[in-house]
Design a protein around this motif. Structure first.
Motif, short mmCIF file in Angstrom:
data_model
loop_
_atom_site.label_atom_id
_atom_site.label_comp_id
_atom_site.label_asym_id
_atom_site.label_seq_id
_atom_site.Cartn_x
_atom_site.Cartn_y
_atom_site.Cartn_z
N UNK A 1 0.81 -1.22 0.09
CA UNK A 1 -0.03 0.01 0.14
C UNK A 1 0.74 1.25 0.01
N UNK A 2 1.86 1.40 0.96
CA UNK A 2 2.78 2.44 0.81
C UNK A 2 3.49 2.83 -0.60
N UNK A 3 3.72 1.54 -1.24
CA UNK A 3 4.54 1.71 -2.56
C UNK A 3 3.73 2.04 -3.36
N UNK A 4 2.16 1.58 -3.52
CA UNK A 4 1.19 2.30 -4.46
C UNK A 4 0.92 3.57 -4.63
N UNK A 5 0.82 4.19 -3.02
CA UNK A 5 0.52 5.32 -2.85
C UNK A 5 1.82 6.50 -2.69
N UNK A 6 2.81 5.99 -3.15
CA UNK A 6 4.05 6.81 -3.03
C UNK A 6 4.08 7.54 -4.36
N UNK A 7 4.35 8.84 -4.38
CA UNK A 7 4.44 9.76 -5.48
C UNK A 7 5.81 9.48 -6.29
N UNK A 8 5.77 8.89 -7.52
CA UNK A 8 6.96 8.59 -8.26
C UNK A 8 7.30 9.75 -9.21
N UNK A 9 6.46 10.10 -10.08
CA UNK A 9 6.54 11.03 -11.00
C UNK A 9 5.49 12.00 -11.19
N UNK A 10 5.85 13.16 -11.79
CA UNK A 10 4.86 14.17 -11.89
C UNK A 10 4.06 13.66 -13.27
N UNK A 11 2.85 13.90 -13.59
CA UNK A 11 2.03 13.40 -14.85
C UNK A 11 2.34 14.72 -15.48
N UNK A 12 2.10 14.38 -16.91
CA UNK A 12 2.03 15.63 -17.88
C UNK A 12 1.15 16.38 -17.97
N UNK A 13 -0.05 16.16 -17.83
CA UNK A 13 -1.23 17.12 -17.91
C UNK A 13 -1.54 17.88 -16.56
N UNK A 14 -0.95 17.68 -15.44
CA UNK A 14 -0.88 18.76 -14.20
C UNK A 14 0.18 18.43 -13.45
N UNK A 15 1.10 19.37 -13.34
CA UNK A 15 2.43 19.34 -12.59
C UNK A 15 2.32 19.20 -11.21
N UNK A 16 1.07 19.44 -10.61
CA UNK A 16 1.01 19.21 -9.30
C UNK A 16 0.45 18.01 -8.85
N UNK A 17 0.15 17.11 -9.75
CA UNK A 17 -0.56 15.81 -9.67
C UNK A 17 0.84 14.82 -9.75
N UNK A 18 0.97 13.77 -8.89
CA UNK A 18 1.92 12.89 -9.00
C UNK A 18 1.26 11.41 -9.26
N UNK A 19 2.20 10.55 -9.63
CA UNK A 19 1.56 9.19 -9.89
C UNK A 19 2.30 8.07 -9.14
N UNK A 20 1.50 7.27 -8.50
CA UNK A 20 1.83 6.21 -7.86
C UNK A 20 1.80 5.05 -8.80
N UNK A 21 1.50 3.82 -8.20
CA UNK A 21 1.17 2.51 -8.95
C UNK A 21 -0.27 2.45 -9.12
N UNK A 22 -0.61 2.95 -10.31
CA UNK A 22 -1.91 3.10 -10.94
C UNK A 22 -2.81 4.09 -10.41
#
Length: 187
Positions: free
Chosen positions: A132-153
């Protein structure tokens, strides 16, 4: 995708021939094919179809009776049909192009079954705390919204988590607010 059917080519072979857009870990870009590849891997590791694996591990134990592999060519009684707007008029939406590919399928579900899934997932009944911690860890910013990060899915905002999906005529999203300990659905 219909070209694959005409040439009777493997979807995996087709994917392997595609140019890599960037080095893994350097950027983020959504790709449905990443989830399909995950399905292939699960089938190889488990030795059973993805449909059987999902039923065995999740849908049956969680009593998700209205969730399963989506194949628009199969009659599912009670299945909703998607609509889109063309020239100011509503029409039946086209099938998702991936529906033509012989591969692990996308899924259909209901709000009630999604609630069962969310409750089990977010209450720690499906994944370990470490996962769960890995899934909700912010890895990279998304291209359409720099304030939004992406975890596992999941897309990760400041005070919320979001996972969504869509196909022609359909859109669904699950919003989860950790401070409120609940899910909100948009189907």
């Amino acid at each position: 995708m219909s070209k694959l059917n005409v040439e009777q080519r493997s979807f995996l072979t087709y994917l392997a021939e595609q140019d890599q857009l960037f080095t893994p870990g350097e950027q983020w870009s959504y790709s449905s094919t990443g989830f399909l590849i995950c399905g292939y891997i699960l089938e190889q590791v488990s030795g059973i179809t993805l449909d059987s694996l999902l039923n065995q591990l999740f849908f049956t134990p969680l009593n998700m009776q209205n969730t399963g592999p989506d194949n628009p060519r199969t009659i599912n009684y009670g299945r909703a049909y998607g609509h889109s707007k063309e020239s100011g008029k509503y029409i039946n939406a086209d099938n998702d192009k991936l529906s033509e590919v012989e591969a692990p399928r996308e899924l259909f579900s209901t709000v009630w079954d999604l609630n069962k899934w969310c409750e089990a997932l977010l209450n720690g009944n499906i994944l370990s705390q470490e996962s769960m911690q890995k899934m909700f860890k912010p890895y990279l910013s998304v291209s359409f919204d720099p304030s939004l990060k992406y975890g596992y899915g999941w897309f990760l905002g400041h005070h919320y988590r979001l996972i969504g999906g869509g196909t022609p005529g359909f859109r669904s999203e699950i919003w989860q607010y950790p401070e409120l300990l609940g899910c909100r659905y948009c189907v």
